[in-house]
Motif scaffolding. Structure first.
Motif, PDB file in Angstrom:
ATOM      1  N   GLN A  22     -10.288   4.544  -5.268  1.00 50.47           N
ATOM      2  CA  GLN A  22     -10.082   5.859  -4.658  1.00 50.47           C
ATOM      3  C   GLN A  22      -9.464   5.743  -3.266  1.00 50.47           C
ATOM      4  O   GLN A  22      -8.622   6.543  -2.882  1.00 50.47           O
ATOM      5  CB  GLN A  22     -11.414   6.605  -4.585  1.00 50.47           C
ATOM      6  CG  GLN A  22     -11.972   6.987  -5.956  1.00 50.47           C
ATOM      7  CD  GLN A  22     -13.232   7.821  -5.849  1.00 50.47           C
ATOM      8  OE1 GLN A  22     -13.933   7.770  -4.850  1.00 50.47           O
ATOM      9  NE2 GLN A  22     -13.513   8.593  -6.899  1.00 50.47           N
ATOM     10  N   LYS A  23      -9.867   4.716  -2.531  1.00 54.52           N
ATOM     11  CA  LYS A  23      -9.379   4.548  -1.164  1.00 54.52           C
ATOM     12  C   LYS A  23      -7.954   3.997  -1.124  1.00 54.52           C
ATOM     13  O   LYS A  23      -7.168   4.328  -0.236  1.00 54.52           O
ATOM     14  CB  LYS A  23     -10.322   3.627  -0.393  1.00 54.52           C
ATOM     15  CG  LYS A  23     -10.036   3.554   1.090  1.00 54.52           C
ATOM     16  CD  LYS A  23     -11.117   2.728   1.793  1.00 54.52           C
ATOM     17  CE  LYS A  23     -10.868   2.682   3.295  1.00 54.52           C
ATOM     18  NZ  LYS A  23     -11.909   1.888   3.999  1.00 54.52           N
ATOM     19  N   PRO A  58      -5.345   3.972  -3.810  1.00 56.50           N
ATOM     20  CA  PRO A  58      -4.732   4.251  -5.128  1.00 56.50           C
ATOM     21  C   PRO A  58      -3.316   3.708  -5.266  1.00 56.50           C
ATOM     22  O   PRO A  58      -2.883   3.381  -6.368  1.00 56.50           O
ATOM     23  CB  PRO A  58      -4.750   5.783  -5.203  1.00 56.50           C
ATOM     24  CG  PRO A  58      -4.763   6.230  -3.772  1.00 56.50           C
ATOM     25  CD  PRO A  58      -5.578   5.208  -3.036  1.00 56.50           C
TER      26      PRO A  58
END
Length: 403
Positions: free
Chosen positions: A68-69, A71
């Motif tokens: 998520q951090k 991508p």
């Protein structure tokens, strides 16, 4: 009734054997992530072949990987993939591969590591009132014997030591004609269950192009004689085999592909004791294949070191997601001074045998694993930084008091 007089054989392979190259790379990856976060989860498989190194597997390490951090980089934090590649190439360089068919600097490299499955995580992570569960089901064994000062089977102990000596001579420059890939095999005669002499000896070692085979044979024989106890060399020279097929110039990953986890008997007890089937290298210590096997060795070694038996085998079993072991079995092979059932009752009271309890007792959440990936995980000297903590005999007094 056990046999008292017999012949037994074990083998070893060098740090330059293709499977061991793969093991050391996988464990260097484990060390990398544990160095970033002691709670990392790693399952790294490596394949090496002619001018190729390929990594695959699953990881979880917050400072290094977050889908998520990050991508845009498939979850990888900046610079991490380059650092892993540097660590991998350093392993190959340290072993000594600078050959046309396998070179630390020019081999094609691929990293296919990805995030760990959330379904695995939910079963094994500690949460709320739930203790950390085992990372998989399985059976693990540990063994110790008073055959050698290291409390290891003599056949395997000497197989390892012959190759270690050859590697030391190669690395020091004393024997520049030796190349990294090698295998050994030691066959010993036992009388009254005690090893007394070598019956057959085998070493196959990669060597420089064109090196004289007769000189190589004499040199390796000298190393064998230095490693074995005085008077143990076979009386008949025909019972000593050095490169029995002849030339061994093409070796390592160029001669044969290597994979993580294919040398589990070399890693453990050379066939003198059972093996649960799971490999060690490439796995972080939450995996009981690794940590519980280390604990079994630790307990067996301390039992023999305490004088409670001359030989000891321990088995522990687990179910995935379950913290407490399903079973504990102790076998003293008729050599014990105390009942096996007594030890089975005492051991869990001395050391908690859950995955977390094992890691805590042996302090396994540290980057200490690459060094274990060649010349055996057992029979080694504990290091000041916690490496080979499972080889300590610090449970001896507690065992004696408890039984």
């Amino acid at each position: 009734m056990p046999r008292r007089n017999f012949i037994f054989t074990s083998e070893s392979v060098s740090e330059g054997h293709p499977d061991k190259v793969a093991d050391q790379i996988s464990d260097a990856v484990v060390d990398y992530f544990l160095g970033k976060d002691p709670q990392s989860r790693v399952a790294c498989e490596t394949m090496v072949t002619t001018q190729r190194i390929l990594l695959a597997g699953e990881i979880r390490c917050a400072p290094c990987f977050d889908e998520q951090k990050y991508p845009d980089t498939a979850g990888w934090a900046p610079g991490v993939r380059d650092e892993i590649e540097a660590a991998v190439r350093k392993v190959v360089r340290d072993i000594g591969y600078e050959q046309t068919g396998f070179h630390w600097n020019s081999a094609h490299y691929e990293n296919h590591l990805h995030g760990q499955s959330a379904h695995i995580a939910q079963g094994v992570d500690e949460s709320g009132n739930k203790d950390e569960g085992a990372g998989d089901q399985g059976i693990m064994f540990g063994y110790a014997t008073d055959e050698t000062p290291d409390l290891m089977p003599a056949t395997l102990d000497y197989s390892h030591k012959i190759l270690q000596r050859l590697a030391e001579l190669r690395h020091s420059g004393v024997a520049p004609f030796l190349e990294p890939d090698a295998k050994s095999q030691v066959t010993l005669a036992y009388e009254n269950e005690v090893p007394v002499r070598a019956v057959k000896l085998v070493v196959s070692t990669q060597h420089a192009a064109g090196y004289d085979q007769a000189k190589l044979r004499d040199y390796v024989k000298g190393v064998m004689a230095d490693v074995l106890p005085d008077g143990w060399m076979p009386a008949d020279d025909a019972d000593i085999y050095v490169n029995p097929t002849g030339l061994f110039e093409i070796g390592g990953p160029d001669g044969d592909a290597g994979l993580t986890g294919r040398k589990i008997i070399v890693d453990t007890y050379g066939g003198a004791a059972p093996h649960g089937g799971g490999a060690f290298s490439g796995k972080d210590p939450t995996k009981v294949d690794r940590s519980a096997a280390y604990m079994c060795r630790y307990l067996a070694k301390n039992i023999v070191a305490a004088g409670l038996a001359k030989r000891c085998t321990i088995q522990i079993s687990y179910a995935i997601g379950v913290a407490e072991p399903l079973s504990l079995h102790v076998d003293l092979h008729g050599t014990g001074t105390v009942g096996e059932d007594r030890l089975e009752a005492v051991l869990p009271a001395l050391v908690r045998l859950t995955p977390k309890g094992i890691r805590t007792h042996l302090q396994l959440n540290r980057p200490i694993y690459r060094r274990s990936a060649a010349y055996g995980h057992f029979g080694r000297t504990p290091d000041a930084d916690g490496g080979f903590s499972w080889e300590k005999t610090d449970l001896v007094e507690a065992l004696r008091a408890a039984v």
